[in-house]
Scaffold this active site. Structure first.
Site, PDB file in Angstrom:
ATOM      1  N   LYS A  67       0.838  -1.215   0.000  1.00  0.00           N
ATOM      2  CA  LYS A  67       0.000   0.000   0.000  1.00  0.00           C
ATOM      3  C   LYS A  67       0.872   1.265   0.000  1.00  0.00           C
ATOM      4  O   LYS A  67       0.655   2.174  -0.797  1.00  0.00           O
ATOM      5  CB  LYS A  67      -0.951  -0.002   1.212  1.00  0.00           C
ATOM      6  CG  LYS A  67      -1.906  -1.200   1.204  1.00  0.00           C
ATOM      7  CD  LYS A  67      -2.865  -1.193   2.372  1.00  0.00           C
ATOM      8  CE  LYS A  67      -2.229  -1.396   3.722  1.00  0.00           C
ATOM      9  NZ  LYS A  67      -1.529  -2.697   3.871  1.00  0.00           N
ATOM     10  N   THR A  68       1.870   1.302   0.895  1.00  0.00           N
ATOM     11  CA  THR A  68       2.756   2.476   0.956  1.00  0.00           C
ATOM     12  C   THR A  68       3.545   2.602  -0.347  1.00  0.00           C
ATOM     13  O   THR A  68       3.716   3.701  -0.891  1.00  0.00           O
ATOM     14  CB  THR A  68       3.733   2.332   2.143  1.00  0.00           C
ATOM     15  OG1 THR A  68       2.977   2.021   3.309  1.00  0.00           O
ATOM     16  CG2 THR A  68       4.520   3.601   2.371  1.00  0.00           C
ATOM     17  N   ASP A 112      -1.571   6.735   6.121  1.00  0.00           N
ATOM     18  CA  ASP A 112      -1.572   5.308   6.441  1.00  0.00           C
ATOM     19  C   ASP A 112      -2.547   5.074   7.597  1.00  0.00           C
ATOM     20  O   ASP A 112      -2.788   5.976   8.393  1.00  0.00           O
ATOM     21  CB  ASP A 112      -0.149   4.906   6.847  1.00  0.00           C
ATOM     22  CG  ASP A 112       0.081   3.414   6.723  1.00  0.00           C
ATOM     23  OD1 ASP A 112      -0.802   2.716   6.193  1.00  0.00           O
ATOM     24  OD2 ASP A 112       1.155   2.949   7.149  1.00  0.00           O
ATOM     25  N   THR A 161      -5.764  -1.278   6.778  1.00  0.00           N
ATOM     26  CA  THR A 161      -5.798  -2.733   6.917  1.00  0.00           C
ATOM     27  C   THR A 161      -7.218  -3.166   7.307  1.00  0.00           C
ATOM     28  O   THR A 161      -7.503  -4.341   7.385  1.00  0.00           O
ATOM     29  CB  THR A 161      -4.834  -3.187   8.032  1.00  0.00           C
ATOM     30  OG1 THR A 161      -5.048  -2.364   9.172  1.00  0.00           O
ATOM     31  CG2 THR A 161      -3.389  -3.064   7.598  1.00  0.00           C
ATOM     32  N   ARG A 220       6.599  -8.089   1.967  1.00  0.00           N
ATOM     33  CA  ARG A 220       7.438  -7.601   3.057  1.00  0.00           C
ATOM     34  C   ARG A 220       8.066  -8.777   3.802  1.00  0.00           C
ATOM     35  O   ARG A 220       9.231  -8.752   4.167  1.00  0.00           O
ATOM     36  CB  ARG A 220       6.629  -6.744   4.037  1.00  0.00           C
ATOM     37  CG  ARG A 220       7.495  -6.340   5.248  1.00  0.00           C
ATOM     38  CD  ARG A 220       6.749  -5.496   6.250  1.00  0.00           C
ATOM     39  NE  ARG A 220       6.473  -4.179   5.722  1.00  0.00           N
ATOM     40  CZ  ARG A 220       5.346  -3.512   5.924  1.00  0.00           C
ATOM     41  NH1 ARG A 220       4.382  -4.063   6.641  1.00  0.00           N
ATOM     42  NH2 ARG A 220       5.175  -2.326   5.417  1.00  0.00           N
TER      43      ARG A 220
HETATM   44  P1  ADP Z   1       2.089  -1.864   3.243  1.00  0.00           P
HETATM   45  O1  ADP Z   1       2.116  -0.362   3.138  1.00  0.00           O
HETATM   46  O2  ADP Z   1       0.921  -2.494   2.544  1.00  0.00           O
HETATM   47  O3  ADP Z   1       2.243  -2.365   4.646  1.00  0.00           O
HETATM   48  P2  ADP Z   1       4.610  -1.671   1.833  1.00  0.00           P
HETATM   49  O4  ADP Z   1       4.215  -0.883   0.641  1.00  0.00           O
HETATM   50  O5  ADP Z   1       5.351  -0.933   2.912  1.00  0.00           O
HETATM   51  O6  ADP Z   1       3.363  -2.436   2.456  1.00  0.00           O
HETATM   52  O7  ADP Z   1       5.494  -2.902   1.298  1.00  0.00           O
HETATM   53  C1  ADP Z   1       6.394  -3.584   2.131  1.00  0.00           C
HETATM   54  C2  ADP Z   1       7.635  -3.984   1.354  1.00  0.00           C
HETATM   55  O8  ADP Z   1       7.297  -5.027   0.459  1.00  0.00           O
HETATM   56  C3  ADP Z   1       8.224  -2.847   0.505  1.00  0.00           C
HETATM   57  O9  ADP Z   1       9.411  -2.386   1.038  1.00  0.00           O
HETATM   58  C4  ADP Z   1       8.524  -3.475  -0.833  1.00  0.00           C
HETATM   59  O10 ADP Z   1       9.900  -3.685  -0.954  1.00  0.00           O
HETATM   60  C5  ADP Z   1       7.848  -4.809  -0.831  1.00  0.00           C
HETATM   61  N1  ADP Z   1       6.763  -4.877  -1.803  1.00  0.00           N
HETATM   62  C6  ADP Z   1       5.445  -4.672  -1.545  1.00  0.00           C
HETATM   63  N2  ADP Z   1       4.714  -4.889  -2.654  1.00  0.00           N
HETATM   64  C7  ADP Z   1       5.579  -5.227  -3.619  1.00  0.00           C
HETATM   65  C8  ADP Z   1       5.422  -5.586  -4.994  1.00  0.00           C
HETATM   66  N3  ADP Z   1       4.206  -5.664  -5.553  1.00  0.00           N
HETATM   67  N4  ADP Z   1       6.512  -5.848  -5.708  1.00  0.00           N
HETATM   68  C9  ADP Z   1       7.740  -5.822  -5.131  1.00  0.00           C
HETATM   69  N5  ADP Z   1       7.968  -5.504  -3.836  1.00  0.00           N
HETATM   70  C10 ADP Z   1       6.900  -5.222  -3.083  1.00  0.00           C
END
Ligand code: ADP
Length: 361
Positions: A67-68, A112, A161, A220
């Site tokens: 998401k981030t 977030d 989430t 992640r």
């Molecule tokens: P969320 O915000 O949903 O908790 P993040 O965007 O922070 O998740 O993603 C966590 C990590 O996972 C990031 O640092 C990234 O390296 C990796 N990641 C997430 N989605 C992907 C994707 N589709 N392709 C490659 N790496 C990803």
């Protein structure tokens, strides 16, 4: 509080720095989520063609699915600056007003955990999203006056989430909503290949498959497990990581073949040994494993539900038949199999991935 699980860990500065380095910077590098990626790409392309600020975007789904990363990609693709904040950081409407009033034209504001914003801030956000305007209240009581403040057009990217906890009026103000799904093992292998390249690690195909299979559908976690395997390989003098190395390393970190870690197993074990398999309320279960209710609900539960190990019923959480066998217990009679649970809750309150309804106790 119990010791942090490998799955929920990752708040240390070094971990965060590596995570940032591994983040895909554009939609082409973003693995999987084809539907969301295609739709988002179209939304952004259309905005660019019209020369307008992109519509507000909401991403929902379990932690670690991107998401981030997508919020950062939205800003990059729109060639716009990005401001990062979160729901818990905005406890007063004034906190939000301070952020909104300092945005520049076209800026992307990422919030977030948007479901955790305070109610007054949320109400201010409605007007800001719709009319690019906020009312700043000056003074108190009968003498209070609202001074309207025009805002430059901006794009709000919200992440949650718990989409089920977002009030309807807020959800409706997003022009595009993308629900992120867990990743397949093949997709996680692609994530790992890319990360191994960036970290300059030698891993063969079987090694990637072994790590991906234990990453519970989450990039992640895949990246985190890769780094732990890297540590193990370094200490043991292993040049190229293969399935055996990956397996030995992850066994040591208590991440099992199904990808369950210490917290997941503690949740299932408590359900089975302390509550006879359930049903038991979520908060009671969280106390039994010494964790925050939200951690159990957002970190452990979605995966356990998706794997058919844990069920949600109107009376609480239950251990499904495969949970008993996975932990090495004999299944007593009367324990639900998934099909029985589906019958038990006809019409779909059955526990499926992406079921983000508020907890039922
Ligand atoms: P969320 O915000 O949903 O908790 P993040 O965007 O922070 O998740 O993603 C966590 C990590 O996972 C990031 O640092 C990234 O390296 C990796 N990641 C997430 N989605 C992907 C994707 N589709 N392709 C490659 N790496 C990803």
């Amino acid at each position: 509080m119990a010791e942090p699980s490998l799955v929920a860990a990752g708040e240390e500065p070094e971990e965060r720095a590596i995570e940032a380095a591994l983040r895909p910077k554009n939609l082409d590098d973003f693995v999987g989520q084809h539907r969301v990626r295609k739709q988002l790409s179209l939304v952004l392309q259309a905005s660019r063609m019209r020369g307008r600020t992109a519509d507000h975007v909401l991403f929902s789904g379990p932690p670690g699915l991107g998401k981030t990363t997508l919020a950062m990609i939205v800003a990059a693709e729109m060639n716009a600056p990005l401001r990062l904040s979160s729901g818990p950081a905005i406890q007063h409407a004034g906190d939000l007003a301070a952020i909104l009033s300092s945005l520049s034209e076209g800026e992307v504001l990422f919030l977030d955990e948007i479901h955790r914003m305070s109610r007054p801030a949320e109400e201010m956000l409605y007007m800001a999203m719709e009319d690019f305007r906020v009312d700043i209240v000056v003074g108190k009581g009968a003498g209070a006056t609202a001074i309207p403040l025009e805002l430059p057009p901006f794009t709000l990217v919200g992440a949650t989430t718990r989409a089920g906890l977002l009030p309807g009026p807020l959800r409706d103000r997003f022009g595009f909503t993308g629900h992120l799904e867990f990743y397949s093992v093949a997709e996680l292998e692609l994530v790992l290949r890319r990360s191994a390249g960036l970290l300059d690690l030698k891993v063969n195909s079987a090694g990637f498959a072994e790590i991906a299979g234990r990453s519970r559908g989450t990039p992640r976690i895949a990246n985190r497990l890769l780094r732990r395997v890297r540590d193990w390989a370094l200490v043991h003098g292993v040049e190229q990581i293969d399935a055996r190395t990956a397996s030995a390393a992850l066994d040591m970190y208590e991440v099992d073949k199904k990808g369950l870690d210490r917290l997941d197993r503690a949740v299932l074990d408590a359900l089975i040994t302390k509550f006879g398999g359930g049903p038991v309320g979520l908060s009671t279960l969280a106390i039994a494993v010494g964790e925050e209710t939200e951690t159990v609900e957002t970190v452990a539960e979605p995966f356990l539900v998706r794997e058919g190990l844990l069920g949600r019923t109107p009376r609480g959480r239950i251990a499904m038949a495969p949970a008993w066998t996975h932990l090495g217990y004999a299944i007593p009679s009367g324990v639900f199999a998934q099909e029985q649970l589906d019958l038990f809750e006809p019409g779909g309150d059955a526990p499926v991935a992406g079921d983000w309804a508020p907890e039922s106790q």
